[in-house]
Design a protein around this motif. Structure first.
Motif, PDB file in Angstrom:
ATOM      1  N   ASP A 124      34.907  45.519  35.190  1.00  0.00           N
ATOM      2  CA  ASP A 124      36.227  46.509  34.533  1.00  0.00           C
ATOM      3  C   ASP A 124      37.244  46.988  34.953  1.00  0.00           C
ATOM      4  O   ASP A 124      37.060  47.606  35.724  1.00  0.00           O
ATOM      5  N   ASN A 179      30.742  47.665  32.131  1.00  0.00           N
ATOM      6  CA  ASN A 179      30.359  49.331  31.675  1.00  0.00           C
ATOM      7  C   ASN A 179      29.811  49.430  30.652  1.00  0.00           C
ATOM      8  O   ASN A 179      29.777  48.485  29.495  1.00  0.00           O
ATOM      9  N   GLY A 187      37.103  50.245  36.696  1.00  0.00           N
ATOM     10  CA  GLY A 187      36.351  51.342  38.005  1.00  0.00           C
ATOM     11  C   GLY A 187      36.599  50.993  38.755  1.00  0.00           C
ATOM     12  O   GLY A 187      38.030  50.246  38.954  1.00  0.00           O
ATOM     13  N   SER A 218      36.434  42.420  30.579  1.00  0.00           N
ATOM     14  CA  SER A 218      35.021  42.166  31.259  1.00  0.00           C
ATOM     15  C   SER A 218      34.101  41.098  30.674  1.00  0.00           C
ATOM     16  O   SER A 218      34.134  40.064  31.849  1.00  0.00           O
ATOM     17  N   THR A 253      30.447  51.794  37.696  1.00  0.00           N
ATOM     18  CA  THR A 253      31.918  51.710  37.930  1.00  0.00           C
ATOM     19  C   THR A 253      32.085  52.342  37.947  1.00  0.00           C
ATOM     20  O   THR A 253      33.433  52.097  38.352  1.00  0.00           O
TER      21      THR A 253
END
Length: 334
Positions: free
Chosen positions: A12, A126, A15, A101, A302
């Motif tokens: 992500d 996430n 993150g 992602s 994350t």
């Protein structure tokens, strides 16, 4: 000799994935093992590098065959999922983060399925961001299985000599105990044997962890060992599997670390997680078996609260990549 190439997802973008990927790939030990190709967004990676004062160069790669590099010059396959950084809410759940992602993971799967990469090392994604992006996957393992056409995947933790295969994971403790049955436990023991065989340990010893204190101590503390677990071990032995147990859970993981057992079958989520993470939280690596390729991963999330701040610990990601380089050349799918 041809160098092993592994695909590394950026995770992500909002993150800690980008920073732990950069820090890990810049470690010289990684380049001693093979070539890591980072799949993500150049715009995000450059922003993270500048924000955190990292010194490495990033080199855009169009063809994975050109994925050469060094600790000072990291190859990046740029998917351009985040063309406008102002649209990315760093440290927060977002549909953009979830969508990006998935795109990174899909590209890594494509690289492995086409033979351009030998395995995948993943940074965190996430679940809430996936949901915001209206993605039907609930996590990495389900996503990787569907994308690669694998009927099912299995999770094993590895840290030093300790390997842990999980009979059940995302179930409440009550539900994990209620659903225990001999046939399913036999299946998990067989799966453990297949996992060992896929990495060249066909004669390895499998230990089934007990459920109750002292594995019930002859029925003093429950009947699951006598009713479910011991019959499962005996049936697995009849099928030619080298398995022992049920071994009391307060000692089986220690003996695994000492090398007495090649893999321990953990009956539920925390039983195995507590053992490996207490021993070494950051170096515990999650490995996914059953796919056409090997996948390794950090076992943390994350961490939006510390994203892009330069305080995320990259050790777990480095260990995931080292494990991928170690396993990928000898991995045989099952």
């Amino acid at each position: 000799m041809k160098r092993t190439v592994i695909a590394v997802t950026m995770g992500d973008p909002a993150g800690v994935g980008p920073e732990i990927a950069l820090a890990s790939i810049a470690d010289p030990e990684i380049w001693e093992r093979g070539t890591p190709l980072l799949v993500g967004d150049m715009s995000v990676l450059e922003a993270v590098r500048e924000t955190l004062g990292m010194k490495m160069e990033l080199r855009r790669v169009d063809d994975p065959a050109d994925a050469e590099g060094s600790p000072e010059s990291l190859p990046v396959l740029d998917l351009k999922m985040v063309p406008d950084l102002s649209a990315l809410p760093v440290g927060k759940v977002s549909a953009l983060g979830g969508k990006a992602s998935v795109a990174y993971i899909q590209k890594c799967v494509d690289l492995c399925m086409s033979g351009q990469a030998a395995g995948i090392a993943t940074t965190p994604i996430n679940k809430e961001s996936l949901k915001a992006a209206k993605v039907h996957y609930i996590g990495h393992t389900e996503m990787l299985a569907e994308m690669s056409g694998a009927p099912k995947s299995y999770t094993m933790f590895i840290v030093d000599k300790l390997r842990i295969l999980f009979h059940s994971r995302h179930l409440s403790l009550r539900r994990a105990i209620e659903t225990l049955n001999t046939d399913d436990v036999v299946h998990s023991i067989e799966t453990a044997a297949k996992c060992l065989d896929s990495i060249g340990l066909s004669s390895g010893t499998i230990a089934l962890a007990g459920l109750n204190p002292h594995s019930s101590d002859g029925g003093l503390f429950g009947d699951e060992e006598a009713r479910v677990l011991t019959p499962a071990v005996e049936e697995a032995k009849k099928r030619g599997i080298n398995v022992v147990g049920p071994v009391p859970a307060d000692s089986v993981f220690y003996f695994g670390l000492q090398g007495r057992y090649d893999v321990v079958v953990s009956l539920y989520h925390d039983q195995g997680h507590i053992a490996s993470k207490t021993y070494d939280f950051y170096r515990t690596v999650s490995v996914t078996f059953g796919l056409p390729f090997i996948r390794t991963s950090v076992d943390h999330g994350t961490a939006f609260d510390i994203a892009w701040k330069g305080i995320a610990n990259p050790v777990s990601m480095k260990e995931a990549m080292l494990a991928c380089f170690d396993i990928a050349p000898r991995y045989r799918p099952f």
